[in-house]
Motif scaffolding. Structure first.
Motif, mmCIF file in Angstrom:
data_model
loop_
_atom_site.group_PDB
_atom_site.id
_atom_site.type_symbol
_atom_site.label_atom_id
_atom_site.label_comp_id
_atom_site.label_asym_id
_atom_site.label_seq_id
_atom_site.Cartn_x
_atom_site.Cartn_y
_atom_site.Cartn_z
ATOM 1 N N LYS A 4 0.990 -1.128 -0.013
ATOM 2 C CA LYS A 4 -0.118 -0.005 -0.186
ATOM 3 C C LYS A 4 0.747 1.253 0.104
ATOM 4 N N ASP A 5 1.958 1.316 0.803
ATOM 5 C CA ASP A 5 2.874 2.458 0.827
ATOM 6 C C ASP A 5 3.517 2.679 -0.656
ATOM 7 N N PHE A 6 3.777 1.674 -1.228
ATOM 8 C CA PHE A 6 4.321 1.642 -2.710
ATOM 9 C C PHE A 6 3.133 2.269 -3.655
ATOM 10 N N MET A 7 2.191 1.829 -3.417
ATOM 11 C CA MET A 7 1.114 2.432 -4.316
ATOM 12 C C MET A 7 1.005 3.754 -4.058
ATOM 13 N N ALA A 8 0.607 4.121 -2.803
ATOM 14 C CA ALA A 8 0.445 5.636 -2.555
ATOM 15 C C ALA A 8 1.699 6.529 -2.995
ATOM 16 N N LEU A 9 2.705 5.943 -2.883
ATOM 17 C CA LEU A 9 3.928 6.839 -3.414
ATOM 18 C C LEU A 9 4.024 6.831 -4.953
ATOM 19 N N LYS A 10 3.683 5.621 -5.688
ATOM 20 C CA LYS A 10 3.639 5.752 -7.039
ATOM 21 C C LYS A 10 2.380 6.897 -7.547
ATOM 22 N N ARG A 11 1.231 6.634 -6.869
ATOM 23 C CA ARG A 11 0.051 7.464 -7.170
ATOM 24 C C ARG A 11 0.529 9.069 -6.807
ATOM 25 N N GLY A 12 1.265 9.033 -5.954
ATOM 26 C CA GLY A 12 1.510 10.493 -5.639
ATOM 27 C C GLY A 12 2.353 11.008 -6.647
ATOM 28 N N GLU A 13 3.432 10.406 -7.096
ATOM 29 C CA GLU A 13 4.462 10.961 -8.194
ATOM 30 C C GLU A 13 3.563 11.275 -9.413
ATOM 31 N N ILE A 14 2.547 10.348 -9.855
ATOM 32 C CA ILE A 14 1.791 10.738 -10.846
ATOM 33 C C ILE A 14 1.077 12.106 -10.844
ATOM 34 N N LEU A 15 0.273 12.092 -9.599
ATOM 35 C CA LEU A 15 -0.474 13.129 -9.220
ATOM 36 C C LEU A 15 0.227 14.565 -9.308
ATOM 37 N N ASN A 16 1.603 14.674 -8.805
ATOM 38 C CA ASN A 16 2.413 15.774 -9.193
ATOM 39 C C ASN A 16 2.686 16.032 -10.498
ATOM 40 N N LYS A 17 2.684 15.070 -11.406
ATOM 41 C CA LYS A 17 2.965 15.243 -12.877
ATOM 42 C C LYS A 17 1.748 16.030 -13.266
ATOM 43 N N MET A 18 0.419 15.570 -12.882
ATOM 44 C CA MET A 18 -0.726 15.986 -13.401
ATOM 45 C C MET A 18 -0.699 17.510 -12.872
ATOM 46 N N THR A 19 -0.220 17.886 -11.868
ATOM 47 C CA THR A 19 -0.482 19.152 -11.182
ATOM 48 C C THR A 19 0.618 20.186 -11.882
ATOM 49 N N ALA A 20 1.797 19.728 -12.148
ATOM 50 C CA ALA A 20 2.789 20.239 -12.967
ATOM 51 C C ALA A 20 2.380 20.608 -14.314
ATOM 52 N N ALA A 21 1.817 19.754 -14.892
ATOM 53 C CA ALA A 21 1.215 19.924 -16.382
ATOM 54 C C ALA A 21 0.028 20.876 -16.336
ATOM 55 N N ILE A 22 -0.571 20.955 -15.400
ATOM 56 C CA ILE A 22 -1.817 21.990 -15.313
ATOM 57 C C ILE A 22 -1.028 23.299 -15.359
ATOM 58 N N GLU A 24 1.790 24.332 -16.039
ATOM 59 C CA GLU A 24 2.479 24.729 -17.486
ATOM 60 C C GLU A 24 1.391 24.845 -18.852
ATOM 61 N N ASN A 25 0.122 24.473 -18.415
ATOM 62 C CA ASN A 25 -1.014 24.392 -19.386
ATOM 63 C C ASN A 25 -0.375 23.457 -20.649
ATOM 64 N N ASN A 26 0.163 22.516 -20.233
ATOM 65 C CA ASN A 26 0.527 21.352 -20.863
ATOM 66 C C ASN A 26 -0.408 20.024 -21.234
ATOM 67 N N SER A 27 -1.205 20.214 -22.155
ATOM 68 C CA SER A 27 -2.362 19.125 -22.046
ATOM 69 C C SER A 27 -1.928 17.935 -22.376
ATOM 70 N N GLU A 28 -0.861 17.581 -23.234
ATOM 71 C CA GLU A 28 0.009 16.585 -23.584
ATOM 72 C C GLU A 28 0.436 15.727 -22.371
ATOM 73 N N ALA A 29 1.130 16.456 -21.642
ATOM 74 C CA ALA A 29 1.614 15.900 -20.609
ATOM 75 C C ALA A 29 0.870 15.450 -19.419
ATOM 76 N N TYR A 30 -0.373 16.243 -19.309
ATOM 77 C CA TYR A 30 -1.271 15.929 -18.249
ATOM 78 C C TYR A 30 -2.125 14.687 -18.825
ATOM 79 N N SER A 31 -2.484 14.667 -20.201
ATOM 80 C CA SER A 31 -3.155 13.384 -20.681
ATOM 81 C C SER A 31 -2.298 12.037 -20.334
#
Length: 485
Positions: A4-22, A24-31
């Motif tokens: 579960k800790d690994f899953m939470a860490l992995k999901r957190g990394e992805i969510l950070n990518k999504m926030t950064a993409a928003i 930067e207004n980078n729709s491709e990176a967000y998708s």
């Protein structure tokens, strides 16, 4: 099944990518990041299902997030699974005569408001099936004694306005494999709800904090109300107020701005939240709000009740501070909401991509409900007595000056001290925002003092408004000549 800790860490990394993409207004990176998140969720659901495949106890399944479906939900998912398995899923989905059940969105919304720190504090509601609604932006209203005159009626009804809750659209992509379809309706529902929860939480959080108002919510960090210069659908950003300490003086100064709404009506300040970047939380906020007591225990030194919430949507070096209950958020789906086939992405043969369209709208009920703070120079709290705050530079400038919804001439600039404005109203509110939380503000109209955020009454002809800003040894006075026609 993954740790579960690994899953939470992995999901957190992805969510950070999504926030950064928003940001930067980078729709491709967000998708790309969102599709990665969907696949992570799908893999987790498949592993969970495999582990419980022989479980017949509904209570055990419920504890693992596998909801007991209503008859309408089961009917809908069965038709969706059949359509997704067909050779032409796009046409098959279009032929489904059952709409996306509102109870699914209600369940997602419950998850958001229960487990998401920011969204759980807002004036949030599901608006599924609605297109427009009436809401009161004033909040508390006085009862009217005596004759109900036109003036009283105008004041009581001035805060009501019609809101189009469908104007901002959200889309969630669903990559669904054949293995997921084979699990049946309950597990597909589990997957769909997890994806919708993550899509809404991530997309909404950025909009709630920073949204420009153009195809997204109007963020807490944006100016709202009469007289705001909206350019190409985007609302202007608020100027940050510099804070060097989170003590009674500085917090008291900025909080006092919230004690009156944009119409000058006094109100009780409550539901205070402060949104900060996770880096700032550990680097600046904790040292400024925690100190070791004589008995060796770290205690909070924040003088007023405020919940500090970490959010990656907040820019480092700033904080958004205000009354959570004064931010409206509506989330829902259109009446004909459906899962649709998407042509935008192509994956492996056993995986197709679908789309769920939602809507959301959010805004602060008035401009005084939230302020933006500059916390770059916050000082660590200490118990010893000092003569002057370290590294504090006196600053007697304003960051903004507003007289009702009127436009100052020239446009407000902190270095410009003299303005003119014309009004036909008998009264207007005067609200001054300092550049630093240590500054004290005194407002006079002629010889009469006016509370910051309060109403001034105009005489016919020219009225002289003076706004005196004092910070330490510095004093600066802004003058506005208000001509009442």
């Amino acid at each position: 099944m993954k740790n579960k800790d690994f899953m939470a860490l992995k999901r957190g990394e992805i969510l950070n990518k999504m926030t950064a993409a928003i940001a930067e207004n980078n729709s491709e990176a967000y998708s790309e990041a969102f599709m990665e998140l969907c696949q992570e969720i799908e893999q987790n659901v498949l592993e969970q299902a495999q582990e419980l495949i022989n479980q017949a106890d509904s209570n055990v399944l419920t504890q693992r997030g596998v909801r007991q479906l209503t008859s309408k939900e089961r009917e809908y998912y069965e038709k969706v699974i059949e359509a997704m398995k067909s050779s032409d899923p796009k046409q098959a989905l279009n032929n489904i005569d059952t709409v996306f059940p509102e109870t699914i969105i209600d369940s997602v919304f419950d998850e958001l408001t229960t487990n998401h720190p920011l969204i759980s504090r807002l004036d949030a509601t599901t608006v599924t099936g609605l297109t427009r609604m009436m809401m009161n932006t004033n909040g508390e209203q006085k009862a009217a004694w005596g004759k109900l005159t036109a003036k009283i009626i105008e004041e009581l009804t001035s805060g009501f306005k019609e809101v189009d809750v469908t104007q901002d659209k959200l889309s969630a992509f669903l990559p669904v494999s054949k293995a997921m379809l084979d699990l049946g309706p309950a597990w597909l529902d589990n997957y769909v709800r997890q994806v919708l929860t993550e899509a809404l939480a991530n997309g909404l959080e950025y909009g709630i904090v920073n949204g420009t108002g153009k195809d997204m919510p109007i963020g807490m960090a944006r100016q709202v109300g009469d007289g705001v210069n909206v350019v190409s659908g985007e609302y202007p950003a608020k100027e940050p107020i510099k804070m060097t300490a989170l003590n009674m003086i500085q917090l008291g100064n900025v909080t006092s701005i919230m004690a009156r709404n944009s119409k000058g009506q006094a109100r009780t300040v409550s539901d205070l939240i402060m949104l900060v970047n996770p880096v700032d939380y550990w680097k600046r906020i904790l040292p400024a709000t925690r100190a070791m007591s004589p008995d060796g225990v770290y205690v909070s030194t924040v003088p007023i009740p405020v919940e500090i919430i970490q959010s990656a949507a907040v820019e480092e070096g700033t904080a958004v501070y205000g009354m959570a209950g004064k931010y409206f958020l509506g989330v829902g789906m259109a009446k004909n909401g459906k899962i649709e086939y998407s042509d935008e992405y192509r994956f492996l043969e056993d995986e197709r991509v679908y789309l769920i369209k939602m809507y959301a709208y959010g805004f602060a009920m008035d401009n005084n409900a939230f302020v933006v703070l500059n916390i770059k120079d916050l000082q660590p709290v200490r118990f010893e007595v000092v003569n002057k705050e370290e590294n504090h530079v006196d600053n007697a400038f304003l960051s903004d000056l507003r007289i009702g919804g009127l436009s100052l001439v020239p446009k407000f600039d902190s270095n410009t001290e003299t303005y003119t404005v014309t009004t036909s109203a008998a009264t207007n509110t005067i609200t001054a925002f300092p550049e630093t939380g240590t500054a004290a503000i005194e407002i006079t109209v002629g010889e009469e003092k006016v509370t910051n955020g309060g109403k001034a009454t105009w005489n016919s002809g020219a009225n002289t408004v003076k706004v005196k800003v004092t910070d330490g040894a510095l004093t600066k006075t802004y003058t506005v000549t208000v001509t009442k026609e």
